[in-house]
Motif scaffolding. Structure first.
Motif, PDB file in Angstrom:
ATOM      1  N   SER A 169       0.814  -1.227   0.000  1.00  0.00           N
ATOM      2  CA  SER A 169       0.000   0.000   0.000  1.00  0.00           C
ATOM      3  C   SER A 169       0.841   1.269   0.000  1.00  0.00           C
ATOM      4  O   SER A 169       0.496   2.250  -0.673  1.00  0.00           O
ATOM      5  CB  SER A 169      -0.930   0.002   1.212  1.00  0.00           C
ATOM      6  N   GLU A 170       1.940   1.275   0.745  1.00  0.00           N
ATOM      7  CA  GLU A 170       2.716   2.501   0.907  1.00  0.00           C
ATOM      8  C   GLU A 170       4.034   2.491   0.140  1.00  0.00           C
ATOM      9  O   GLU A 170       4.603   3.556  -0.129  1.00  0.00           O
ATOM     10  CB  GLU A 170       3.007   2.743   2.401  1.00  0.00           C
ATOM     11  N   GLY A 171       4.562   1.337  -0.170  1.00  0.00           N
ATOM     12  CA  GLY A 171       5.847   1.256  -0.848  1.00  0.00           C
ATOM     13  C   GLY A 171       6.966   0.897   0.116  1.00  0.00           C
ATOM     14  O   GLY A 171       6.747   0.635   1.307  1.00  0.00           O
ATOM     15  N   VAL A 190       8.222  -8.887   0.279  1.00  0.00           N
ATOM     16  CA  VAL A 190       7.979  -7.443   0.337  1.00  0.00           C
ATOM     17  C   VAL A 190       8.227  -6.809  -1.034  1.00  0.00           C
ATOM     18  O   VAL A 190       7.451  -5.956  -1.495  1.00  0.00           O
ATOM     19  CB  VAL A 190       8.868  -6.807   1.425  1.00  0.00           C
ATOM     20  N   ALA A 191       9.297  -7.223  -1.709  1.00  0.00           N
ATOM     21  CA  ALA A 191       9.606  -6.660  -3.026  1.00  0.00           C
ATOM     22  C   ALA A 191       8.533  -7.034  -4.047  1.00  0.00           C
ATOM     23  O   ALA A 191       8.120  -6.192  -4.866  1.00  0.00           O
ATOM     24  CB  ALA A 191      10.976  -7.151  -3.479  1.00  0.00           C
ATOM     25  N   ILE A 192       8.061  -8.280  -4.015  1.00  0.00           N
ATOM     26  CA  ILE A 192       7.014  -8.694  -4.968  1.00  0.00           C
ATOM     27  C   ILE A 192       5.710  -7.960  -4.674  1.00  0.00           C
ATOM     28  O   ILE A 192       5.009  -7.515  -5.603  1.00  0.00           O
ATOM     29  CB  ILE A 192       6.824 -10.220  -4.897  1.00  0.00           C
ATOM     30  N   ALA A 193       5.363  -7.823  -3.390  1.00  0.00           N
ATOM     31  CA  ALA A 193       4.132  -7.114  -3.035  1.00  0.00           C
ATOM     32  C   ALA A 193       4.202  -5.652  -3.447  1.00  0.00           C
ATOM     33  O   ALA A 193       3.187  -5.058  -3.841  1.00  0.00           O
ATOM     34  CB  ALA A 193       3.877  -7.242  -1.534  1.00  0.00           C
ATOM     35  N   ARG A 194       5.377  -5.060  -3.353  1.00  0.00           N
ATOM     36  CA  ARG A 194       5.528  -3.666  -3.773  1.00  0.00           C
ATOM     37  C   ARG A 194       5.309  -3.514  -5.278  1.00  0.00           C
ATOM     38  O   ARG A 194       4.732  -2.522  -5.737  1.00  0.00           O
ATOM     39  CB  ARG A 194       6.925  -3.153  -3.396  1.00  0.00           C
ATOM     40  N   CYS A 195       5.740  -4.482  -6.064  1.00  0.00           N
ATOM     41  CA  CYS A 195       5.636  -4.380  -7.526  1.00  0.00           C
ATOM     42  C   CYS A 195       4.262  -4.792  -8.040  1.00  0.00           C
ATOM     43  O   CYS A 195       3.745  -4.173  -8.994  1.00  0.00           O
ATOM     44  CB  CYS A 195       6.715  -5.232  -8.183  1.00  0.00           C
ATOM     45  N   TYR A 196       3.649  -5.823  -7.448  1.00  0.00           N
ATOM     46  CA  TYR A 196       2.424  -6.391  -8.006  1.00  0.00           C
ATOM     47  C   TYR A 196       1.226  -6.335  -7.068  1.00  0.00           C
ATOM     48  O   TYR A 196       0.122  -6.705  -7.475  1.00  0.00           O
ATOM     49  CB  TYR A 196       2.667  -7.855  -8.426  1.00  0.00           C
ATOM     50  N   GLY A 197       1.432  -5.932  -5.830  1.00  0.00           N
ATOM     51  CA  GLY A 197       0.313  -5.850  -4.908  1.00  0.00           C
ATOM     52  C   GLY A 197      -0.082  -7.201  -4.340  1.00  0.00           C
ATOM     53  O   GLY A 197       0.568  -8.226  -4.583  1.00  0.00           O
ATOM     54  N   LEU A 198      -1.189  -7.193  -3.589  1.00  0.00           N
ATOM     55  CA  LEU A 198      -1.689  -8.403  -2.943  1.00  0.00           C
ATOM     56  C   LEU A 198      -3.051  -8.813  -3.471  1.00  0.00           C
ATOM     57  O   LEU A 198      -3.801  -9.522  -2.797  1.00  0.00           O
ATOM     58  CB  LEU A 198      -1.764  -8.197  -1.419  1.00  0.00           C
TER      59      LEU A 198
END
Length: 292
Positions: A92-94, A123-131
């Motif tokens: 959500s925040e980066g 964390v890196a994958i969630a930052r790029c593609y979300g959840l």
């Protein structure tokens, strides 16, 4: 071709008459170098073909996981991804320095498992593609699985070369030149049903990442033995690879046993105290061969 040209002395370059011992030695040396270059080129082509075959088989076997919809299941996925405070905040925040440092803190341990390196990847994958979907995490796991099988192929070839140059006798054929059995074994591991759960399940990603670091650790450890003239990898780099495996999944703590066993076998072989695995079998000769 090689006999048609006039051979020259390697020291001063003067011509050597043909069909003399010196000329035959020069031509024989040239033939050996030519054969070695041809073998090296064929081995490189076979290695590239083997790598392509392994990756192709894995992509075909895991095609439903690469293309189909992938949702977070109710078994560990909610705790490991959706409800994880750091991963949700990264989506959500980066990313931030504080978030990357918080990964290493014990208060963010989920389900009683501390795996900070694997959490950094999540964390890196969630930052790029979300959840919104688990598809990105599964695709990264499949890519890491391809890397692991190719690394296992490389480590197996390195092990065969180590056996060949260490002076082990009684082997069925010159090992280190035929890599096809190693390629087949790596491909079978890649499409084995035992790999489906850690690869196709999002929460199994730490196992795949730990295997990547463990294979890197083993490959770096084996480079010390048969690459004469080359500078061995620093011990700190080898330890960092092992630490990456252990901090990705606690089950990788025992991977040091394989390099330790290799060291033991090489030491026993070098000191003359050969174990049964490295002992050359005795071949009985016929009476007429002994008499001759």
């Amino acid at each position: 071709s090689q006999w048609a040209r006039t051979p020259r002395h390697p020291a001063d370059g003067r011509p050597i008459p043909p069909f003399t011992p010196s000329a035959i030695a020069v031509v024989t040396s040239d033939c050996q170098l030519s054969r070695c270059s041809q073998v090296t080129a064929m081995a490189a082509d076979a290695t590239e073909l083997g790598v392509g075959l392994i990756v192709l088989l894995i992509c075909v076997a895991f095609e439903p996981s690469l293309t189909g919809p992938a949702a977070f299941t109710h078994i560990d996925d909610q705790d490991n991804f959706v409800q994880h405070p750091l991963i949700a905040r990264a989506a959500s925040e980066g990313l931030s320095v504080g978030l990357l440092c918080a990964v290493w803190l014990p208060q963010y341990v989920v389900l009683g498992v501390w795996e900070p390196v694997a959490t950094l990847l999540k964390v890196a994958i969630a930052r790029c593609y979300g959840l919104g979907s688990a598809l990105a995490f599964v695709r990264v796991s499949v890519a890491l699985h391809c890397v692991n099988c190719v690394a296992a192929y490389a480590v197996g070839c390195r092990a065969l070369k180590l056996l060949r140059v260490s002076g082990v006798r009684g082997l069925p054929r010159p090992l280190g030149e035929d890599h096809r059995p190693v390629c087949v074994a790596a491909a079978l591991v890649g499409i084995s049903p035992m790999c489906v759960e850690p690869v196709a399940w999002a929460s199994g990603q730490p196992y795949v990442l730990a295997a990547t670091f463990a294979l890197l650790h083993l490959d770096l450890h084996m480079r010390r033995y048969h690459e004469r003239g080359a500078r061995p990898p620093p011990a700190g780099v080898v330890l960092l690879a092992y630490a990456g495996a252990a901090l990705s999944k606690a089950a990788a703590l025992t991977t040091f046993v394989v390099p330790a066993l290799i060291d033991l076998l090489v030491w026993l072989h070098g000191t003359g105290r050969r174990v049964r695995l490295l002992r050359a079998p005795r071949v009985s000769r016929a009476p007429h061969e002994e008499a001759g």
